[in-house]
Motif scaffolding. Structure first.
Motif, mmCIF file in Angstrom:
data_model
loop_
_atom_site.group_PDB
_atom_site.id
_atom_site.type_symbol
_atom_site.label_atom_id
_atom_site.label_comp_id
_atom_site.label_asym_id
_atom_site.label_seq_id
_atom_site.Cartn_x
_atom_site.Cartn_y
_atom_site.Cartn_z
ATOM 1 N N ALA A 17 0.827 -1.207 0.000
ATOM 2 C CA ALA A 17 0.000 0.000 0.000
ATOM 3 C C ALA A 17 0.863 1.259 0.000
ATOM 4 N N VAL A 18 2.115 1.130 -0.470
ATOM 5 C CA VAL A 18 3.016 2.277 -0.576
ATOM 6 C C VAL A 18 3.024 2.717 -2.037
ATOM 7 N N LEU A 19 2.682 3.970 -2.286
ATOM 8 C CA LEU A 19 2.614 4.473 -3.664
ATOM 9 C C LEU A 19 3.973 4.426 -4.351
ATOM 10 N N LYS A 20 3.992 3.902 -5.574
ATOM 11 C CA LYS A 20 5.201 3.883 -6.384
ATOM 12 C C LYS A 20 5.320 5.223 -7.110
ATOM 13 N N GLU A 64 -8.210 -0.635 2.460
ATOM 14 C CA GLU A 64 -8.301 0.607 3.234
ATOM 15 C C GLU A 64 -6.964 1.337 3.254
ATOM 16 N N ARG A 65 -5.865 0.589 3.424
ATOM 17 C CA ARG A 65 -4.536 1.211 3.430
ATOM 18 C C ARG A 65 -4.223 1.828 2.068
ATOM 19 N N ARG A 66 -4.636 1.169 0.987
ATOM 20 C CA ARG A 66 -4.411 1.708 -0.358
ATOM 21 C C ARG A 66 -5.211 3.000 -0.556
ATOM 22 N N MET A 89 -13.000 -1.710 -0.102
ATOM 23 C CA MET A 89 -13.984 -2.726 -0.486
ATOM 24 C C MET A 89 -13.410 -4.144 -0.415
ATOM 25 N N GLY A 90 -12.121 -4.257 -0.069
ATOM 26 C CA GLY A 90 -11.516 -5.581 -0.023
ATOM 27 C C GLY A 90 -11.623 -6.260 -1.372
ATOM 28 N N LYS A 91 -12.038 -7.541 -1.330
ATOM 29 C CA LYS A 91 -12.161 -8.307 -2.578
ATOM 30 C C LYS A 91 -13.621 -8.477 -2.995
#
Length: 129
Positions: A17-20, A64-66, A89-91
């Motif tokens: 969940a770390v932005l590239k 949620e972290r994303r 929304m998960g999966k």
């Protein structure tokens, strides 16, 4: 309300969940650039999604972290945090056109990539150019 879908493959590495850097560039061009045309910003809804690999509880937290990572980046670009709502929304909402039946993990991860995404919806009055 305008909906912008950002491919998580560009935004994040698998299971992260770390932005590239290329994810930040995509947000800059696809979201931040368009927000400049919005005169009266009402709300920015950021929704994170994952693929089906992993448990629902794990994927819920990851989504949620994303969403939070995208929100935090938007705030760093000057978007009012009070105007941003995040949701994971998960999966639970896979894209209907993504059909992956393979069992090899590497191929399955690649096939499910479109489901790993962040959707940004912007509501407000846009200026006409």
């Amino acid at each position: 309300m305008q909906k912008i879908t950002l491919d998580a493959k560009v935004l994040f590495d698998f299971d992260k969940a770390v932005l590239k850097p290329e994810g930040k560039a995509a947000i800059d061009s696809m979201v931040v650039g368009k927000l400049k045309d919005v005169q009266k910003l009402e709300v920015v809804l950021v929704t994170g999604h994952t693929d089906r690999i992993g448990t629902q509880a794990y994927n819920q937290k990851l989504s949620e972290r994303r969403a939070d990572a995208v929100r935090d980046y938007l705030v760093s670009k000057g978007v009012d945090k009070a105007k941003i709502e995040t949701l994971g929304m998960g999966k639970t909402q896979p894209l209907p056109n993504v059909k992956c039946e393979m069992t090899a993990t590497k191929e399955l991860i690649a096939c499910l990539a479109p489901n790993r995404r962040v959707e940004v919806q912007v509501k407000g009055e846009s200026t006409r150019r």
